[in-house]
Design a protein around this motif. Structure first.
Motif: not given
Length: 283
Positions: A227-237
């Motif tokens: 749910s945390d957008l930054e944690r989600r995007a960081s993992l995808q990156l």
């Protein structure tokens, strides 16, 4: 209890009862707390008699910051971080408490800012995860799943108990910024159910993700649970940088995420293309 956690939960419903390992934030953690002190002095602007928010203590259970800051100063801190990231494109915006320097949950600090700041944050994440294909196509997954319990059960169906516990521990550290996205990604790799090892190894060497990991980190699966957008995007990156040979989501073209070029190639070719692109930008 950590507010952003991946924890064993029991859920009973008319259809089933199960224990789930779920990446969700308890409802109380994503709600901006009310002012915790009347008539205090803001530790940033020094204005007296203002309501103070101690957000770091509510979003990070390991923080021990006793300072309070007014809402206007919190908003300024968050907005400045987003604007800096948008201007220099150095990475995803992360907000730290001005008092104790602990990370603040993105779910919380985004509530302090206006809609324009949220849009800027999303644009930064989209840009970092974009590839040139049918226009600029972003790989960022922006939606939460409607039923995280059911999705989690499906995603980790073939993980044994030991693997689930290993990933659980790594998630707690990653969600609280005590572990990098690359370290969490490595834990996922080590915890994957056994497959065709030689074939998986060849794919990894070629820069293409192992099939099992590719399915696990497909946008609608594990990323949708975060749910945390930054944690989600960081993992995808971190995932795309580790395994840059991808297919575009628009038309399925082969693209190298590292150098943003069409076609899959070896590391040497990738480095050469990146140097050429850097030279073109410098001109």
């Amino acid at each position: 209890r950590p507010p952003t956690s991946w924890c064993l939960r029991s859920r009973s419903s008319a259809s089933h009862t199960m224990s789930s390992l779920v990446i969700i934030s308890p409802a109380s953690s994503s709600v901006l707390p009310e002012a915790t002190c009347e008539g205090g002095v803001c530790s940033i602007c020094c204005q007296d008699g203002v309501q103070l928010l101690r957000i770091c203590g509510s979003s990070n259970p390991y923080a021990s910051c006793a300072r309070g800051f007014c809402r206007a100063c919190w908003e300024n801190v968050a907005t400045t971080n987003v604007e800096r990231a948008a201007t220099y494109a150095l990475g995803l915006p992360q907000v730290r408490c001005p008092g104790c320097y602990n990370h603040i949950s993105t779910e919380l600090w985004l509530q302090l800012c206006g809609s324009e700041v949220r849009r800027s944050f999303i644009e930064v994440a989209r840009s970092l995860l974009s590839v040139p294909c049918c226009g600029d196509v972003s790989l960022l997954w922006e939606e939460d799943t409607a039923d995280p319990f059911a999705l989690e059960e499906e995603v980790f169906m073939y993980f044994d108990a030991t693997a689930k516990q290993r990933v659980h521990t790594a998630w707690l550290r990653y969600s609280n910024h005590q572990e990098s996205a690359e370290e969490f990604l490595n834990t996922l790799l080590e915890s994957m159910p056994a497959g065709d090892a030689p074939q998986e190894a060849r794919r990894s060497v070629a820069g293409k993700a192992p099939l099992g990991l590719m399915e696990l980190l497909a946008p609608r699966r594990l990323p949708a649970l975060i749910s945390d957008l930054e944690r989600r995007a960081s993992l995808q990156l971190a995932y795309r940088r580790c395994f840059p040979m991808i297919r575009s989501p628009c038309c399925g073209s082969e693209i190298c995420f590292a150098c943003k070029s069409h076609g899959w190639h070896d590391l040497g070719t990738c480095q050469q293309l990146r140097m050429e692109h850097a030279g073109q930008r410098a001109q």
